[in-house]
Design a protein around this motif. Structure first.
Motif, PDB file in Angstrom:
ATOM      1  N   VAL A 107      -7.814  31.781  15.839  1.00  0.00           N
ATOM      2  CA  VAL A 107      -6.689  32.402  16.552  1.00  0.00           C
ATOM      3  C   VAL A 107      -6.009  31.413  17.500  1.00  0.00           C
ATOM      4  O   VAL A 107      -4.803  31.492  17.708  1.00  0.00           O
ATOM      5  CB  VAL A 107      -7.128  33.676  17.312  1.00  0.00           C
ATOM      6  CG1 VAL A 107      -7.277  34.834  16.366  1.00  0.00           C
ATOM      7  CG2 VAL A 107      -8.400  33.457  18.101  1.00  0.00           C
ATOM      8  N   ASN A 108      -6.745  30.476  18.077  1.00  0.00           N
ATOM      9  CA  ASN A 108      -6.106  29.413  18.850  1.00  0.00           C
ATOM     10  C   ASN A 108      -5.208  28.579  17.943  1.00  0.00           C
ATOM     11  O   ASN A 108      -4.091  28.201  18.313  1.00  0.00           O
ATOM     12  CB  ASN A 108      -7.155  28.519  19.511  1.00  0.00           C
ATOM     13  CG  ASN A 108      -7.380  28.838  20.981  1.00  0.00           C
ATOM     14  OD1 ASN A 108      -6.678  29.642  21.578  1.00  0.00           O
ATOM     15  ND2 ASN A 108      -8.369  28.199  21.574  1.00  0.00           N
ATOM     16  N   GLY A 109      -5.701  28.277  16.737  1.00  0.00           N
ATOM     17  CA  GLY A 109      -4.884  27.533  15.788  1.00  0.00           C
ATOM     18  C   GLY A 109      -3.630  28.298  15.409  1.00  0.00           C
ATOM     19  O   GLY A 109      -2.530  27.726  15.341  1.00  0.00           O
ATOM     20  N   GLU A 114       2.289  29.153  15.746  1.00  0.00           N
ATOM     21  CA  GLU A 114       3.406  30.014  16.130  1.00  0.00           C
ATOM     22  C   GLU A 114       4.224  29.388  17.260  1.00  0.00           C
ATOM     23  O   GLU A 114       5.452  29.532  17.291  1.00  0.00           O
ATOM     24  CB  GLU A 114       2.891  31.396  16.546  1.00  0.00           C
ATOM     25  CG  GLU A 114       2.454  32.289  15.397  1.00  0.00           C
ATOM     26  CD  GLU A 114       3.622  32.897  14.629  1.00  0.00           C
ATOM     27  OE1 GLU A 114       4.782  32.720  15.045  1.00  0.00           O
ATOM     28  OE2 GLU A 114       3.367  33.551  13.600  1.00  0.00           O
ATOM     29  N   LEU A 115       3.564  28.704  18.182  1.00  0.00           N
ATOM     30  CA  LEU A 115       4.282  28.071  19.286  1.00  0.00           C
ATOM     31  C   LEU A 115       5.188  26.954  18.767  1.00  0.00           C
ATOM     32  O   LEU A 115       6.343  26.836  19.180  1.00  0.00           O
ATOM     33  CB  LEU A 115       3.286  27.501  20.304  1.00  0.00           C
ATOM     34  CG  LEU A 115       3.926  26.890  21.563  1.00  0.00           C
ATOM     35  CD1 LEU A 115       4.353  27.994  22.522  1.00  0.00           C
ATOM     36  CD2 LEU A 115       2.956  25.942  22.269  1.00  0.00           C
ATOM     37  N   ARG A 116       4.662  26.147  17.841  1.00  0.00           N
ATOM     38  CA  ARG A 116       5.402  24.971  17.372  1.00  0.00           C
ATOM     39  C   ARG A 116       6.435  25.287  16.303  1.00  0.00           C
ATOM     40  O   ARG A 116       7.514  24.678  16.271  1.00  0.00           O
ATOM     41  CB  ARG A 116       4.415  23.925  16.837  1.00  0.00           C
ATOM     42  CG  ARG A 116       3.525  23.342  17.910  1.00  0.00           C
ATOM     43  CD  ARG A 116       2.549  22.325  17.331  1.00  0.00           C
ATOM     44  NE  ARG A 116       1.693  21.790  18.386  1.00  0.00           N
ATOM     45  CZ  ARG A 116       0.694  20.933  18.175  1.00  0.00           C
ATOM     46  NH1 ARG A 116       0.418  20.526  16.937  1.00  0.00           N
ATOM     47  NH2 ARG A 116      -0.045  20.500  19.182  1.00  0.00           N
ATOM     48  N   TRP A 117       6.093  26.223  15.388  1.00  0.00           N
ATOM     49  CA  TRP A 117       6.935  26.419  14.203  1.00  0.00           C
ATOM     50  C   TRP A 117       7.349  27.871  13.971  1.00  0.00           C
ATOM     51  O   TRP A 117       8.131  28.136  13.072  1.00  0.00           O
ATOM     52  CB  TRP A 117       6.187  25.920  12.957  1.00  0.00           C
ATOM     53  CG  TRP A 117       5.666  24.526  13.091  1.00  0.00           C
ATOM     54  CD1 TRP A 117       6.327  23.447  13.597  1.00  0.00           C
ATOM     55  CD2 TRP A 117       4.363  24.059  12.723  1.00  0.00           C
ATOM     56  NE1 TRP A 117       5.521  22.325  13.554  1.00  0.00           N
ATOM     57  CE2 TRP A 117       4.319  22.666  13.031  1.00  0.00           C
ATOM     58  CE3 TRP A 117       3.245  24.659  12.154  1.00  0.00           C
ATOM     59  CZ2 TRP A 117       3.187  21.886  12.792  1.00  0.00           C
ATOM     60  CZ3 TRP A 117       2.115  23.883  11.916  1.00  0.00           C
ATOM     61  CH2 TRP A 117       2.082  22.513  12.235  1.00  0.00           C
ATOM     62  N   GLY A 118       6.817  28.799  14.735  1.00  0.00           N
ATOM     63  CA  GLY A 118       7.077  30.213  14.499  1.00  0.00           C
ATOM     64  C   GLY A 118       7.848  30.864  15.619  1.00  0.00           C
ATOM     65  O   GLY A 118       8.916  30.396  16.029  1.00  0.00           O
ATOM     66  N   GLY A 147       2.048  23.264  24.598  1.00  0.00           N
ATOM     67  CA  GLY A 147       1.789  22.466  23.404  1.00  0.00           C
ATOM     68  C   GLY A 147       0.344  22.326  23.005  1.00  0.00           C
ATOM     69  O   GLY A 147       0.044  21.706  21.979  1.00  0.00           O
ATOM     70  N   ARG A 148      -0.589  22.881  23.785  1.00  0.00           N
ATOM     71  CA  ARG A 148      -2.011  22.731  23.473  1.00  0.00           C
ATOM     72  C   ARG A 148      -2.705  24.091  23.559  1.00  0.00           C
ATOM     73  O   ARG A 148      -2.242  25.002  24.247  1.00  0.00           O
ATOM     74  CB  ARG A 148      -2.698  21.749  24.445  1.00  0.00           C
ATOM     75  CG  ARG A 148      -2.088  20.354  24.456  1.00  0.00           C
ATOM     76  CD  ARG A 148      -2.213  19.672  23.112  1.00  0.00           C
ATOM     77  NE  ARG A 148      -1.604  18.351  23.115  1.00  0.00           N
ATOM     78  CZ  ARG A 148      -1.286  17.681  22.022  1.00  0.00           C
ATOM     79  NH1 ARG A 148      -1.499  18.218  20.824  1.00  0.00           N
ATOM     80  NH2 ARG A 148      -0.734  16.490  22.102  1.00  0.00           N
ATOM     81  N   THR A 149      -3.847  24.196  22.898  1.00  0.00           N
ATOM     82  CA  THR A 149      -4.611  25.439  22.945  1.00  0.00           C
ATOM     83  C   THR A 149      -5.461  25.497  24.208  1.00  0.00           C
ATOM     84  O   THR A 149      -5.745  24.475  24.841  1.00  0.00           O
ATOM     85  CB  THR A 149      -5.507  25.580  21.712  1.00  0.00           C
ATOM     86  OG1 THR A 149      -6.443  24.494  21.670  1.00  0.00           O
ATOM     87  CG2 THR A 149      -4.686  25.596  20.442  1.00  0.00           C
ATOM     88  N   LEU A 150      -5.882  26.709  24.545  1.00  0.00           N
ATOM     89  CA  LEU A 150      -6.674  26.942  25.749  1.00  0.00           C
ATOM     90  C   LEU A 150      -8.146  27.043  25.389  1.00  0.00           C
ATOM     91  O   LEU A 150      -8.542  27.845  24.545  1.00  0.00           O
ATOM     92  CB  LEU A 150      -6.210  28.241  26.415  1.00  0.00           C
ATOM     93  CG  LEU A 150      -6.965  28.673  27.676  1.00  0.00           C
ATOM     94  CD1 LEU A 150      -6.789  27.638  28.778  1.00  0.00           C
ATOM     95  CD2 LEU A 150      -6.468  30.037  28.137  1.00  0.00           C
ATOM     96  N   ALA A 291      -5.175  19.578  12.776  1.00  0.00           N
ATOM     97  CA  ALA A 291      -5.333  18.262  12.155  1.00  0.00           C
ATOM     98  C   ALA A 291      -4.333  17.268  12.730  1.00  0.00           C
ATOM     99  O   ALA A 291      -4.638  16.090  12.957  1.00  0.00           O
ATOM    100  CB  ALA A 291      -5.164  18.370  10.636  1.00  0.00           C
ATOM    101  N   MET A 292      -3.105  17.726  12.983  1.00  0.00           N
ATOM    102  CA  MET A 292      -2.107  16.862  13.615  1.00  0.00           C
ATOM    103  C   MET A 292      -2.550  16.413  14.998  1.00  0.00           C
ATOM    104  O   MET A 292      -2.378  15.258  15.389  1.00  0.00           O
ATOM    105  CB  MET A 292      -0.763  17.593  13.696  1.00  0.00           C
ATOM    106  CG  MET A 292      -0.071  17.794  12.363  1.00  0.00           C
ATOM    107  SD  MET A 292       1.492  18.684  12.582  1.00  0.00           S
ATOM    108  CE  MET A 292       2.161  18.566  10.913  1.00  0.00           C
ATOM    109  N   ASP A 293      -3.153  17.355  15.752  1.00  0.00           N
ATOM    110  CA  ASP A 293      -3.673  16.999  17.065  1.00  0.00           C
ATOM    111  C   ASP A 293      -4.781  15.963  16.950  1.00  0.00           C
ATOM    112  O   ASP A 293      -4.895  15.043  17.775  1.00  0.00           O
ATOM    113  CB  ASP A 293      -4.193  18.254  17.783  1.00  0.00           C
ATOM    114  CG  ASP A 293      -3.092  19.080  18.403  1.00  0.00           C
ATOM    115  OD1 ASP A 293      -1.907  18.699  18.256  1.00  0.00           O
ATOM    116  OD2 ASP A 293      -3.393  20.099  19.038  1.00  0.00           O
ATOM    117  N   ALA A 294      -5.639  16.128  15.938  1.00  0.00           N
ATOM    118  CA  ALA A 294      -6.701  15.146  15.732  1.00  0.00           C
ATOM    119  C   ALA A 294      -6.116  13.779  15.452  1.00  0.00           C
ATOM    120  O   ALA A 294      -6.610  12.756  15.956  1.00  0.00           O
ATOM    121  CB  ALA A 294      -7.601  15.590  14.561  1.00  0.00           C
ATOM    122  N   LEU A 295      -5.066  13.730  14.645  1.00  0.00           N
ATOM    123  CA  LEU A 295      -4.423  12.450  14.308  1.00  0.00           C
ATOM    124  C   LEU A 295      -3.830  11.788  15.535  1.00  0.00           C
ATOM    125  O   LEU A 295      -3.836  10.553  15.659  1.00  0.00           O
ATOM    126  CB  LEU A 295      -3.346  12.693  13.258  1.00  0.00           C
ATOM    127  CG  LEU A 295      -2.768  11.474  12.542  1.00  0.00           C
ATOM    128  CD1 LEU A 295      -3.845  10.732  11.782  1.00  0.00           C
ATOM    129  CD2 LEU A 295      -1.648  11.900  11.606  1.00  0.00           C
TER     130      LEU A 295
END
Length: 301
Positions: A107-109, A114-118, A147-150, A291-295
């Motif tokens: 749900v964080n993902g 949703e924040l970035r693209w929805g 821009g980041r999850t909690l 995965a983008m955050d990991a990169l």
């Protein structure tokens, strides 16, 4: 090339993506932890052999330990789902691959996607704070702020918040830990127990839906007051399956807040509390976002 795994309570999606575009998607039923994770790794290894991954994102049902300094980081904590407590989600899925990886809740993902693209990316200005609630087999909540999850020692566990009950509502709840926490009141299994019939057979006109709307509205009001989120999305099989329920929740939130939050009124509530714009793609795209955050070297890895 990015790898993603959305691990849910009933099914798992294993993904391969380039940027936010999902190229390949395999679905696995969620059975035992060993069988399910083993099948996911086999799919990932076959893809990785063709073209190595640059990064991996994992969005999993919980509860999970997300503190990277904890000895049980990435491990499933006690859960009602048989055979999953103690499962080493992170290490099992990432051990065969030499790439950065991030694990978070599903749900964080979804909230991040949703924040970035929805829903968070729509309108005249992008949102900076969003909560994603899924109401289905359980009740989970994810948060994406700035821009980041909690997350911290763990992750938000809004499903186990207790809310004021509607006058006369005597349903005891179904949560094995807390009885009448919000998950024990409005999840799919809780509704089946409350109404005495499977969810798809519940009469939409049953007056007890008003008690359900009351419970969800109090959860929404608590989150708006406690986090200052600009948007709150309600998804999942129960959340997205009944339009009339969402309308009733909105009306009750406005009443419960009593005008205290000046930006929440009958004209704005439809924009603040809504269904996920990405629909059932929020979870898979959430794994891609992780995965983008990991990169980028962000998040928990």
């Amino acid at each position: 090339m990015l790898a993603g795994v959305e691990l849910g309570g009933t099914k798992v999606f294993v993904l391969r993506a380039r940027g936010r575009t999902i190229l390949d998607r395999e679905m696995i039923p969620t059975t035992t932890s060993a069988e399910t994770l083993g099948k996911a790794v086999a799919i990932l290894e076959a893809w990785h052999a063709r073209q190595p991954f640059a990064a991996m994102g994992i969005g999993s049902f919980g509860p999970l330990r997300l503190d990277p300094h904890a000895a049980d980081f990435g491990i499933m904590l006690p859960t009602p789902k048989p055979g999953w407590a103690g499962a080493d989600i992170f290490r099992t899925l990432t051990a065969p691959f030499d790439c950065p990886a991030v694990i978070d809740t599903d749900v964080n993902g979804a909230a991040l996607a949703e924040l970035r693209w929805g829903a968070g990316a729509q309108g005249p200005a992008p949102s900076d704070s969003l909560c994603y609630i899924t109401i289905g087999t359980g009740v989970g909540g994810g948060f994406a702020f700035n821009g980041r999850t909690l997350r911290g020692a763990m992750h938000p566990e809004i499903g186990h918040i207790r809310v004021p009950r509607a006058p006369g509502d005597r349903f005891a709840g179904s949560c094995p830990f807390h009885g009448d926490c919000i998950e024990g009141l409005v999840s799919g299994p809780a509704l089946a127990k409350r109404f005495g019939v499977p969810g798809h057979e519940i009469d939409p006109a049953d007056p007890r839906w008003d008690d359900v709307a009351n419970d969800i509205a109090h959860l929404v009001s608590t989150i708006l007051l406690g986090t200052a989120a600009r948007q709150l999305l309600i998804g999942g099989g129960v959340g997205m399956g009944r339009t009339g329920l969402l309308d009733s929740v909105r009306e009750k939130v406005v009443t419960q807040l009593g005008g205290y939050l000046p930006h929440v009124d009958k004209d704005s509530i439809g924009r603040i509390v809504s269904a996920p714009l990405l629909g059932d793609q929020a979870g898979p795209l959430g794994a891609v976002a992780l995965a983008m955050d990991a990169l980028e070297g962000a998040g928990v890895s």
